[in-house]
Design an enzyme around this catalytic site. Sequence first.
Site, PDB file in Angstrom:
ATOM      1  N   GLY B  40       1.041  -1.206   0.023  1.00 19.36           N
ATOM      2  CA  GLY B  40       0.138   0.039   0.063  1.00 19.36           C
ATOM      3  C   GLY B  40       0.911   1.193   0.051  1.00 19.36           C
ATOM      4  O   GLY B  40       1.924   1.200   0.713  1.00 19.36           O
ATOM      5  N   HIS B 266     -20.703   8.508   6.996  1.00 11.55           N
ATOM      6  CA  HIS B 266     -20.326   9.930   6.685  1.00 11.55           C
ATOM      7  C   HIS B 266     -21.690  10.727   6.545  1.00 11.55           C
ATOM      8  O   HIS B 266     -22.419  10.286   5.722  1.00 11.55           O
ATOM      9  CB  HIS B 266     -19.335  10.105   5.981  1.00 11.55           C
ATOM     10  CG  HIS B 266     -18.753  11.560   5.875  1.00 11.55           C
ATOM     11  ND1 HIS B 266     -19.417  12.930   5.689  1.00 11.55           N
ATOM     12  CD2 HIS B 266     -17.447  11.990   6.326  1.00 11.55           C
ATOM     13  CE1 HIS B 266     -18.849  13.832   5.715  1.00 11.55           C
ATOM     14  NE2 HIS B 266     -17.469  13.304   6.083  1.00 11.55           N
ATOM     15  N   SER B 284     -17.343  17.214   1.756  1.00 12.91           N
ATOM     16  CA  SER B 284     -16.417  17.490   3.016  1.00 12.91           C
ATOM     17  C   SER B 284     -17.296  17.864   4.196  1.00 12.91           C
ATOM     18  O   SER B 284     -18.050  18.814   3.995  1.00 12.91           O
ATOM     19  CB  SER B 284     -15.267  18.323   2.792  1.00 12.91           C
ATOM     20  OG  SER B 284     -14.746  18.639   3.724  1.00 12.91           O
ATOM     21  N   ARG B 337     -19.599  12.867  13.191  1.00 12.13           N
ATOM     22  CA  ARG B 337     -20.190  12.080  12.207  1.00 12.13           C
ATOM     23  C   ARG B 337     -21.395  11.276  12.603  1.00 12.13           C
ATOM     24  O   ARG B 337     -22.459  11.292  11.817  1.00 12.13           O
ATOM     25  CB  ARG B 337     -19.337  11.537  11.412  1.00 12.13           C
ATOM     26  CG  ARG B 337     -18.135  12.456  10.795  1.00 12.13           C
ATOM     27  CD  ARG B 337     -17.126  11.934   9.943  1.00 12.13           C
ATOM     28  NE  ARG B 337     -16.292  13.232   9.453  1.00 12.13           N
ATOM     29  CZ  ARG B 337     -15.320  12.703   8.861  1.00 12.13           C
ATOM     30  NH1 ARG B 337     -14.735  11.493   8.691  1.00 12.13           N
ATOM     31  NH2 ARG B 337     -14.520  13.789   7.970  1.00 12.13           N
TER      32      ARG B 337
END
Lengths: 261, 644
Positions: B40, B266, B284, B337
Amino acid sequence: MAGSNPNAKPMNLTLKVWRQRNRNTAGSIVDYQVKDISPDMSFLEMLDVLNEDLLRQGEEPVAFDHDCREGICGSCNLFINGRAHGPEAGTTTCQLHMRKFSDGDTITIEPWRSAAFPVNKDLSVDRSAFDRIIQAGGYISINTGGTPDANEIPIPKDIADRAFEAATCIACGACVASCKNSSAMLFVSAKVSQLALLPQGHVERKTRVENMVAQMDKEGFGACSNIGSCAAECPVGISLENIAIMNREYINAKATSNNLA
Amino acid sequence: MILDSKIPEGPLAEKWDKHKFNVKLVNPANKRKYDVIIVGTGLAGASAAASLAELGYNVKAFTYHDSPRRAHSIAAQGGINAAKNYQNDGDSVYRLFYDTIKGGDYRAREANVYRLAQVSVNIIDQCVAQGVPFAREYGGLLANRSFGGAQVSRTFYARGQTGQQLLLGAYSALSRQVAYGKVKLYTRSEMLDLVVVDGQARGIITRNLITGEIEQHAAHAVVLATGGYGNVFYLSTNAKYCNATAAWRAHKKGAFFANPCFTQIHPTCIPVSGDYQSKLTLMSESLRNDGRVWVPASKETAERLRKGEIRVSDIKEEDRDYFLERKYPAFGNLVPRDVASRNAKQMCDEGRGVGGSGLAVFLDFADVIKRNGAEWVSQKYGNLFDMYAKITGENPYEQPMRIYPAVHYTMGGLWVDYNLQTTIPGLYATGECNFSDHGANRLGASALMQGLADGYFVIPYTIGDYLAQTAPKPVTTEHPAFKEAEAEVHARVQKLMSINGTRTPADFHKALGHIMWEYCGMARNAEGLQHAKAEIQKLRREFWSDLKLTGTDQEMNQMLESAGRVADFLELGELMIDDAYNRNESCGGHFREEYQTPEGEALRDDENFTYVAAWQFNGENQPEILNKEELRFENVKLTQRSYK
């Protein structure tokens, strides 16, 4: 489910898609029909529909690069009806939506065409040349740790903003694909400018531009055509001004640097 | 098995410094004798690869992308937290620590979170030195903004593309080490298994995604920085390729998987528009600094709006319910959130949702545009507004955005100790791939912080401690474990290719996502979870008997890649359900309907569930074994979270 435009009618389209097994075989355009395409679909979702159909019919789906599908990773790279990322200005292929097309349209889809970007398969190309150009100098040579407090380096807001604008390049390669010389000047200059504008980048500005340009030439990208199609087709609006900055940096470096290469 | 978190002794504020002194060091001349594999190249992977190479280790970095710069860290929008207190507004390392522990609903380790807050300040210094163009004030100093769950401005940002700029910084540092020959980069290479030799992680098996070749790679240690598993849900804000395969393969080789049910939904994403939808796009959290969240105050008004009988602008101010401001006056639109998401769902469940499907709420910028002008808003959020307009065909400067919660991040992940080492010696997990720092809910702008903290400032110290105790003799792929692992991978690929059924990988993936979202999404209950478990088992059997693939495995075959990932999601999904079923409490992103306060907030059970659930693989189709790491809170007092 209802989208933003519940009255929009689904479309039927003819696709002319470049198919190529791998980089050592010849490719050709193959025609496909797709039906009931919603105008709210993204272009890649339309290709998903095609690929699901092909797979169910026992045929091989079309290989294409994509990932984030929000216009930031730079993976998607389709040449649509003769334009990089298609007809909508300032838009990556993944953010292009089918509402930009009409029922009955024929759409031609090709990979980036450049000797420096060999085809992997179908619409997927190898852009590792870009990585090698960054490896040649697209960085500030500092190690982790031992850096000064971030606010010890004040940077005028307009300079920081200009550096940011240059730094937003997503390395998709549309600039190369759109240039008749397959020049990578816009890509290279975006990184050169970002680091030349910032005080942190000044220490290495001369060797950086020399090494990155040398690598760019080595990879087989062409010279700047001065036409500006790169900036016109750039999905994130990288300015042609960066190429001017890079040329100035390069001339300055060549005239004054200690780099003997 | 007793899980040893290896948290150092001593006062909270001194643990990391003491630990750094106590860990063993590898002599500079010996570092070049050690190989480290890093899988990764996002924030956690690229930063670790660069930092370890700078120290002198030989690094092999793997990514399935065509370039390290494409990792999904690039899509992070809003910002990165750091306890710099540049705003003089009362921030401190302790406050960032406290906010993060509280935001995580008291299900994270104190020591890890404190360390994270400590090194947060170094991250900003590092990134600025690399040339990351953060937003600045006119005086030339760095600008900050606020994020959910905090009452100070500690978020550093680069317009709406902070993740991009931070990743390009880490990528540049990585590229420099590639040029020096200290990092060997393997692009378009996917890890398909971990190789364990005598109980220690000693390598990986990969598939070259262009040629289909299966390869063996050996090293003295392996670091997984492979991100989260939100794509279990099919639709999420993750990139299409994000997957759990590397972590899941490691799990099946002995690495425990911690708190898999802790997923973050979210609150501000663009709603689903149709069945063809391939992914969801985040707007965002920073937008909640200036946008106001509302729905019509009455069901009737909402219904007329959905039918198109009235327009948004026809709804008078008094007929609007700014529900977050009403219910949480102290934090308003900037509640964490999980709280914001649950409230949006509640409004839609009450029939007050908007948009054609009724599964959306408004995020309205009319006030701030009136106050500061459209130009000011464009300066701050321009790219987000453009993205919204492109996807929906609507102009958010003229009408409010429609948003709905979507799967975004997974707090769960591979269990790691304080050194970020998994239960397999020599195997480390960093960034979203591990479970360590966010408890049951991650605060905004903390993912970037954690990825870079792990990669730049934690793993370079802790991996040295392990390597110092490993003989510096070369490792090779000669051990039979490599051949065995390769044969397993090969057999698995062949099996996928030869099922020859009728359904596509995406077909199965969508079906799995539907089950997970319905029964293990924003709200869960015991009955639903039991039902979902049976459904997933059934789906898994269908997958292995009815999958359809074409082409061969000896070439680029994107459907084959996808099939392998879906196969692993089908197993991980069941573990998430087991974990959610086991945790008889609500905390953070894990909301069990049976456990809520009279006001509908998450009701924790600290007496019985103040532990990390670390699941141990116990053989194919066998129930996994639950191991518990008790969490000890010595510095903060566990309270009912309140943002009112």
